[in-house]
Enzyme design. Structure first.
Site, PDB file in Angstrom:
ATOM      1  N   SER A 127     -57.359  49.125  17.615  1.00  0.00           N
ATOM      2  CA  SER A 127     -56.817  50.094  16.641  1.00  0.00           C
ATOM      3  C   SER A 127     -56.674  51.464  17.279  1.00  0.00           C
ATOM      4  CB  SER A 127     -57.769  50.202  15.446  1.00  0.00           C
ATOM      5  OG  SER A 127     -57.375  51.260  14.594  1.00  0.00           O
ATOM      6  N   TYR A 160     -66.210  51.195  11.773  1.00  0.00           N
ATOM      7  CA  TYR A 160     -65.015  50.404  12.098  1.00  0.00           C
ATOM      8  C   TYR A 160     -64.363  50.915  13.385  1.00  0.00           C
ATOM      9  CZ  TYR A 160     -60.101  48.952  11.736  1.00  0.00           C
ATOM     10  OH  TYR A 160     -58.838  48.459  11.998  1.00  0.00           O
TER      11      TYR A 160
HETATM   12  P1  NAP Z   1     -54.821  42.532   6.424  1.00  0.00           P
HETATM   13  O1  NAP Z   1     -53.433  42.360   5.924  1.00  0.00           O
HETATM   14  O2  NAP Z   1     -55.893  42.942   5.504  1.00  0.00           O
HETATM   15  O3  NAP Z   1     -55.247  41.198   7.205  1.00  0.00           O
HETATM   16  C1  NAP Z   1     -56.569  41.014   7.642  1.00  0.00           C
HETATM   17  C2  NAP Z   1     -56.756  39.598   8.124  1.00  0.00           C
HETATM   18  O4  NAP Z   1     -58.113  39.439   8.595  1.00  0.00           O
HETATM   19  C3  NAP Z   1     -56.531  38.596   7.007  1.00  0.00           C
HETATM   20  O5  NAP Z   1     -55.770  37.511   7.505  1.00  0.00           O
HETATM   21  C4  NAP Z   1     -57.946  38.155   6.652  1.00  0.00           C
HETATM   22  O6  NAP Z   1     -58.012  36.795   6.235  1.00  0.00           O
HETATM   23  C5  NAP Z   1     -58.662  38.278   7.975  1.00  0.00           C
HETATM   24  N1  NAP Z   1     -60.099  38.420   7.735  1.00  0.00           N
HETATM   25  C6  NAP Z   1     -60.733  39.425   7.090  1.00  0.00           C
HETATM   26  N2  NAP Z   1     -62.053  39.163   7.026  1.00  0.00           N
HETATM   27  C7  NAP Z   1     -62.239  37.955   7.605  1.00  0.00           C
HETATM   28  C8  NAP Z   1     -63.384  37.141   7.856  1.00  0.00           C
HETATM   29  N3  NAP Z   1     -64.629  37.497   7.489  1.00  0.00           N
HETATM   30  N4  NAP Z   1     -63.208  35.969   8.538  1.00  0.00           N
HETATM   31  C9  NAP Z   1     -61.981  35.597   8.912  1.00  0.00           C
HETATM   32  N5  NAP Z   1     -60.860  36.315   8.718  1.00  0.00           N
HETATM   33  C10 NAP Z   1     -61.004  37.489   8.075  1.00  0.00           C
HETATM   34  O7  NAP Z   1     -54.835  43.664   7.562  1.00  0.00           O
HETATM   35  P2  NAP Z   1     -53.927  43.953   8.838  1.00  0.00           P
HETATM   36  O8  NAP Z   1     -53.557  45.370   8.737  1.00  0.00           O
HETATM   37  O9  NAP Z   1     -52.896  42.923   9.055  1.00  0.00           O
HETATM   38  O10 NAP Z   1     -55.062  43.845   9.956  1.00  0.00           O
HETATM   39  C11 NAP Z   1     -54.991  42.947  11.045  1.00  0.00           C
HETATM   40  C12 NAP Z   1     -55.789  43.558  12.189  1.00  0.00           C
HETATM   41  O11 NAP Z   1     -55.196  44.804  12.542  1.00  0.00           O
HETATM   42  C13 NAP Z   1     -57.241  43.861  11.853  1.00  0.00           C
HETATM   43  O12 NAP Z   1     -58.055  43.586  12.980  1.00  0.00           O
HETATM   44  C14 NAP Z   1     -57.231  45.367  11.598  1.00  0.00           C
HETATM   45  O13 NAP Z   1     -58.480  45.945  11.828  1.00  0.00           O
HETATM   46  C15 NAP Z   1     -56.197  45.793  12.605  1.00  0.00           C
HETATM   47  N6  NAP Z   1     -55.563  47.101  12.401  1.00  0.00           N
HETATM   48  C16 NAP Z   1     -54.843  47.352  11.274  1.00  0.00           C
HETATM   49  C17 NAP Z   1     -54.245  48.595  11.142  1.00  0.00           C
HETATM   50  C18 NAP Z   1     -53.419  48.986   9.942  1.00  0.00           C
HETATM   51  O14 NAP Z   1     -53.057  50.159   9.828  1.00  0.00           O
HETATM   52  N7  NAP Z   1     -53.087  48.074   9.047  1.00  0.00           N
HETATM   53  C19 NAP Z   1     -54.384  49.562  12.139  1.00  0.00           C
HETATM   54  C20 NAP Z   1     -55.108  49.247  13.272  1.00  0.00           C
HETATM   55  C21 NAP Z   1     -55.686  48.009  13.400  1.00  0.00           C
HETATM   56  P3  NAP Z   1     -58.087  36.369   4.653  1.00  0.00           P
HETATM   57  O15 NAP Z   1     -57.136  37.279   3.926  1.00  0.00           O
HETATM   58  O16 NAP Z   1     -57.654  34.948   4.674  1.00  0.00           O
HETATM   59  O17 NAP Z   1     -59.512  36.533   4.221  1.00  0.00           O
END
Ligand code: NAP
Length: 254
Positions: free
Chosen positions: A145, A159
């Site tokens: 991130s 985080y």
């Molecule tokens: P998201 O739409 O909330 O997706 C998160 C994913 O992680 C979902 O598929 C969820 O699965 C899975 N997950 C959460 N807790 C889990 C657990 N205990 N065991 C297994 N799977 C789990 O968020 P996103 O933005 O796409 O995030 C994806 C990645 O990008 C994450 O690592 C996040 O930290 C990173 N990120 C996001 C941003 C942003 O601005 N959005 C920025 C930097 C980094 P389920 O829904 O099936 O539970």
């Protein structure tokens, strides 16, 4: 150039929604066989796998809470068995699990954030090693991130620090595994409009983020996909390892 994707065996964690789902659909369209991992979002994960199959690709879903080593180990082994091996692991599952200031950081919050964002990455990668070695090599891409470099927003200290760990171990794993013909890189999204921010960020928070982004808007999950495809494609990035690609509209220029 992208011919190499036909039949490539891929496990993507957190592929039920957001960035992981977008990456899964694109790699599926390129011809990879995709294990679409989820934890709580079964129906969305099934929809991702169905969309890949409907487009002529090959995909199935696998469930696990990647906070736990035993479930993560089983996830990787089961996915590899169903895929007939493993060529690429994308460690994308993660979450902030709430905004918590230092006064409120207790053992439970610490464990939950570290287990989901750090333990999962280490244990899934470890579990993938025998499968990669059997295949003669492999590829690991972590989702870190922007917070790993800028410290994260209010209440995101645990985080952001967990993602700092992910960025650092990306570099160490790259060194350790190069001799096994395994590349290890990471993608660092900036502020991407997914459910993540629906859960964790107020309008004020997102407006402040927008104001700090030279491109003047949040990114989309689809706009993150190219960085993963680049790092996952040997003919494009075969000499790239230990690197972190920032996808953030210019919000941070390290
Ligand atoms: P998201 O739409 O909330 O997706 C998160 C994913 O992680 C979902 O598929 C969820 O699965 C899975 N997950 C959460 N807790 C889990 C657990 N205990 N065991 C297994 N799977 C789990 O968020 P996103 O933005 O796409 O995030 C994806 C990645 O990008 C994450 O690592 C996040 O930290 C990173 N990120 C996001 C941003 C942003 O601005 N959005 C920025 C930097 C980094 P389920 O829904 O099936 O539970």
């Amino acid at each position: 150039m992208l011919d190499e994707w036909n039949g490539k065996r891929v496990l993507i964690t957190g592929a039920s929604r957001g960035i992981g789902a977008a990456v899964a659909k694109q790699l599926g369209a390129l011809g990879a066989h995709i294990a679409v991992h989820y934890h709580s979002s079964e129906a969305p994960a099934e929809a991702v796998a169905k969309a890949i199959r409907d487009a002529g690709g090959d995909a199935f879903t696998v469930k696990a809470d990647v906070s736990h080593t035993s479930e993560t180990q089983k996830l990787v082994d089961d996915a590899a068995e169903r895929l007939g091996g493993l060529d690429l692991l994308i460690n994308n599952a993660g979450d902030m699990l709430g905004r918590v200031g230092l006064d409120e950081m207790d053992d439970d919050q610490y464990d939950r954030v570290m287990d989901l964002n750090v333990r999962s990455v280490i244990m899934a990668s470890r579990a993938a090693l025998p499968h990669f070695r059997h295949a003669g090599g492999g590829n690991i891409i972590h989702t870190t991130s922007i917070a790993a470099r800028n410290g994260g927003g209010g209440g995101a200290g645990l985080y952001a620090s967990a993602k700092g760990f992910v960025s650092t171990i990306t570099r160490n794993m790259a060194k350790e595994l190069a001799g096994d013909n395994i590349r290890v890189n990471a993608v660092a999204p900036g502020t991407i409009a997914t459910d993540f921010h629906e859960r964790h960020s107020s309008d004020a928070h997102l407006n402040a983020a927008r104001a700090s982004i030279p491109m003047g808007r949040l990114g989309t999950a689809e706009e993150c996909v190219g960085a993963y495809v680049f790092l996952a494609t040997d003919t494009l990035s075969g000499y790239v390892t230990g690197q972190i690609i920032e996808v953030n509209g210019g919000q941070l220029m390290p």
